[in-house]
Structures are given as structure tokens and as C-alpha cells.
Scaffold this active site. Sequence first.
Site, PDB file in Angstrom:
ATOM      1  N   THR A 177       0.862  -1.193   0.000  1.00  0.00           N
ATOM      2  CA  THR A 177       0.000   0.000   0.000  1.00  0.00           C
ATOM      3  C   THR A 177       0.895   1.238   0.000  1.00  0.00           C
ATOM      4  O   THR A 177       1.252   1.738  -1.057  1.00  0.00           O
ATOM      5  CB  THR A 177      -0.971  -0.002   1.199  1.00  0.00           C
ATOM      6  OG1 THR A 177      -0.239  -0.192   2.416  1.00  0.00           O
ATOM      7  CG2 THR A 177      -2.009  -1.103   1.048  1.00  0.00           C
ATOM      8  N   LYS A 204       4.013  -6.914   4.147  1.00  0.00           N
ATOM      9  CA  LYS A 204       3.695  -5.541   3.769  1.00  0.00           C
ATOM     10  C   LYS A 204       3.491  -4.747   5.041  1.00  0.00           C
ATOM     11  O   LYS A 204       3.070  -5.267   6.072  1.00  0.00           O
ATOM     12  CB  LYS A 204       2.476  -5.457   2.868  1.00  0.00           C
ATOM     13  CG  LYS A 204       1.119  -5.792   3.466  1.00  0.00           C
ATOM     14  CD  LYS A 204       0.443  -4.746   4.317  1.00  0.00           C
ATOM     15  CE  LYS A 204       0.396  -3.407   3.622  1.00  0.00           C
ATOM     16  NZ  LYS A 204      -0.202  -2.372   4.562  1.00  0.00           N
ATOM     17  N   THR A 215      -0.744  -2.582  10.809  1.00  0.00           N
ATOM     18  CA  THR A 215      -1.262  -2.851   9.463  1.00  0.00           C
ATOM     19  C   THR A 215      -0.224  -3.670   8.721  1.00  0.00           C
ATOM     20  O   THR A 215       0.502  -3.210   7.875  1.00  0.00           O
ATOM     21  CB  THR A 215      -1.618  -1.573   8.693  1.00  0.00           C
ATOM     22  OG1 THR A 215      -2.225  -1.949   7.463  1.00  0.00           O
ATOM     23  CG2 THR A 215      -0.469  -0.668   8.444  1.00  0.00           C
ATOM     24  N   GLU A 301       7.096   4.725   7.181  1.00  0.00           N
ATOM     25  CA  GLU A 301       6.644   5.883   6.413  1.00  0.00           C
ATOM     26  C   GLU A 301       7.418   7.140   6.798  1.00  0.00           C
ATOM     27  O   GLU A 301       7.377   7.594   7.938  1.00  0.00           O
ATOM     28  CB  GLU A 301       5.147   6.096   6.631  1.00  0.00           C
ATOM     29  CG  GLU A 301       4.309   4.996   6.002  1.00  0.00           C
ATOM     30  CD  GLU A 301       2.852   5.064   6.383  1.00  0.00           C
ATOM     31  OE1 GLU A 301       2.061   4.361   5.744  1.00  0.00           O
ATOM     32  OE2 GLU A 301       2.501   5.802   7.323  1.00  0.00           O
ATOM     33  N   ASN A 436       0.435  10.262   5.565  1.00  0.00           N
ATOM     34  CA  ASN A 436      -0.812   9.836   6.184  1.00  0.00           C
ATOM     35  C   ASN A 436      -1.922  10.873   6.054  1.00  0.00           C
ATOM     36  O   ASN A 436      -3.106  10.538   6.104  1.00  0.00           O
ATOM     37  CB  ASN A 436      -0.564   9.475   7.645  1.00  0.00           C
ATOM     38  CG  ASN A 436       0.115   8.128   7.760  1.00  0.00           C
ATOM     39  OD1 ASN A 436      -0.523   7.090   7.671  1.00  0.00           O
ATOM     40  ND2 ASN A 436       1.430   8.144   7.929  1.00  0.00           N
ATOM     41  N   SER A 441      -6.586   9.841  -0.440  1.00  0.00           N
ATOM     42  CA  SER A 441      -6.642  10.466  -1.758  1.00  0.00           C
ATOM     43  C   SER A 441      -5.699   9.779  -2.726  1.00  0.00           C
ATOM     44  O   SER A 441      -5.880   9.881  -3.918  1.00  0.00           O
ATOM     45  CB  SER A 441      -6.285  11.946  -1.671  1.00  0.00           C
ATOM     46  OG  SER A 441      -4.999  12.119  -1.130  1.00  0.00           O
TER      47      SER A 441
END
EC number: 2.3.1.35
Length: 441
Positions: A177, A204, A215, A301, A436, A441
Site C-alpha cells: 500500500t 507488507k 497494518t 513511512e 498519512n 486520496s
Amino acid sequence: MRISSTLLQRSKQLIDKYALYVPKTGSFPKGFEVGYTASGVKKNGSLDLGVILNTNKSRPSTAAAVFTTNKFKAAPVLTSKKVLETARGKNINAIVVNSGCANSVTGDLGMKDAQVMIDLVNDKIGQKNSTLVMSTGVIGQRLQMDKISTGINKIFGEEKFGSDFNSWLNVAKSICTTDTFPKLVTSRFKLPSGTEYTLTGMAKGAGMICPNMATLLGFIVTDLPIESKALQKMLTFATTRSFNCISVDGDMSTNDTICMLANGAIDTKEINEDSKDFEQVKLQVTEFAQRLAQLVVRDGEGSTKFVTVNVKNALHFEDAKIIAESISNSMLVKTALYGQDANWGRILCAIGYAKLNDLKSLDVNKINVSFIATDNSEPRELKLVANGVPQLEIDETRASEILALNDLEVSVDLGTGDQAAQFWTCDLSHEYVTINGDYRS
């Protein structure tokens, strides 16, 4: 002392993580094939659906899994748990996974969608109760089942299965993702008995990562025959010391699943808890899982640093892990690491509020805290606290050099016992907020 802008900028130069961490080739377990496609669930048209298939028929396969502890367990988690319980960890021969939509907090309709995915694959392989399902992506949205169903039919109908390197890599890509690179690890092992076998893993995750999994999806497959109870014991032990020892942002997701399939394609005696090779395999699976879990942190991230938090000489493993977790999840510690600020007070603060099982695990007069360089430069260790006494005149230049490294270690010696635990974490940057803030979007 304020870090110079030049030094700060140098540490934040973009790292080509894809080139560093994605393998160029590999050998894979016998008797497994994988398929993948772009079903259209992802808006950008990238790969978003994968199937892992056991093709070995020489003996029944076994399976094990560890699931999220989040109270809002996603439909795929609940459905896969039921499949495993009904099958008692046996004859699980397929995993189907989609990315782009988590199928989480979607009520009864979400449960039906997860079951449809399972039924479609079961029908394709001609078996009942033989498929696990996993999903990852945005929470609170229903799966686009027309696209998912078409995608599954396409994978099987066009014979898109393979056992080559590119096939495995593309399945690893299909579960991504916000990941910046696919996480694929494969290794061969040799047991004292002489048996050689292979482990291949995919994962992932880049955000919503904290202990008890976040996640995070992970798959490990092997051609070694392992009895189902022994496999579950191995995976639980390994997960406790790998996927449950990583932190990116302290958020726990609704979809976390780590599963392992053993198809027994290697012609050797089945491993059980009484086998002489059991402990060796358990340790090999644990070390392998740690390698895979660390890739998730390396892809945190917006992160610029990979940090090992090493807590040693504790009374209990559990308390060593709790302290390592507390440091790893501290937003103040993580932002200090990003800013290359040798603020050891934040580390002590995180240690001090850790909810220990045994208060005797922490003696403030015995604790030692250090930064450790991982690039072989000297001095390798920079002591911040020695036997409970802060080192007020630390070498700020050396501290800046260590904190400018992409990889570094925070070492905590409790001095109260002989147990140890490790956590792997990363820093927290402005980019994390950007990623994040724009996720849906």
C-alpha cells in the site's frame, strides 16, 4: 548544542531502499506456486491481488497463524481464524490476499465478501475449507467484489501461476500500500540431521506498525514437513520476537496477520515438538521472521533511520521487552532521533513509565544507557548514563556522528538479571505526516 543544517541534511538524503533491500534472484520452496493480477481495486492500476498455492500432494499441508489483538478485527481476520480452527491447522493449501481495501469495519456484508473470496479459491482448487483470506488498505470501505472476483478468475483462468523469482516478487508487490518497496526474503537452511529446506517470506507494512502487530501482513512458506501444533508453536515464538518487536508509529491495525504454511515437499520425517530438529527449526524460523520484520521498519513511512533498541541484563524477558517497546514507541524519542538530538532524558523517561510486570526489573542506580555506532567507527559506544549517573559532559560531536547514521543502536543495560530483548524502530519525520494526511486520496 544545535546540529548544523548541513549534517542534518546529509543524514536525510534519500536512500534507494528498493536497490538495497529487494533481492535480484532467489530459490524458493518446492511445491508452491503464486499468481497475481491488477484487479482494479487500486486507483493507480497497480498489482493488488495475489494467490499463494500449495501444489504438493505427497502429504497434507499444515498451517499456523497469529492475528491482530485489535478489538475491531477485520472480516478477513475473523474468517481466516474460523478456517484454521475448523481445519485444526491441516490441509490449508491456498492464501488469497488483496490490497487497496482492508474490508474492515464492514459488518455482515464484509464477512460475506471475505467468505466469497475463500469460496472462489476453494472452488478453483477443488477443496473445501482450504483457503485463508487477507486484505489490507483503507478501513471502512466495502470490497469491490466484482473486480476481486474477476481478478481471481483471471489468475486461475489464464494460468498466471509461477514458481520463478519474478512471480514471487510480483505477489510481494501486490500486497503493498504505502510501502516503498516489496518485502521478499528467501533462504535455504540445513539441519544437523542433514536435511535442507527453504523458507520464503513476504510482508507488507510501512505505517500503523506497533507491537502486537499493526497494518501488517506476513506470509512464510516452507517445504519442510512440520506437524500443525509444532508449526503454531514455532510461529508464535517467532512472532513474539520479530513482528511483535517492531514499531513505526505505535498504531495497531485491524487486519494484522502473520501466517505460515508447511507443505512437506521435502522427503523427510515430519518435525514435531519431540523431534531433535524442532528447536533448531524454531530458531531458524525466528531469525528469518526477524529479517522480514526488520524490512517493515526500514520502510517506515517517512523514516530516515533504522534503530535497534537493545535491552539486556533484565530480570525477565517480558520486562526487557516492555522497556524496549516503551522506548521504541515514544514519539519524543523518535522525533529526537530524527532531529539528531542526543536527548537521553527522553529515553530515561520512556523507561521510567514502562508498565513492568516486576518492579524489581528496574533499579535506577544500576541502569546504563548508550548510543552504539553500527558503522565500525570508534568509539563505538557513547555512554549517556552509567550506573544510574548521567554523563553530563558527553562528546556532542561524537553523538552527532552516531545520530547521523542511517542505522544505529540504543543500548540499555538494566543490571538486574540476565535476560534480553530487542526492538526495531525508526525515527518520525515531517514526511510521515504528509503520507498519512493524503492516504485516502
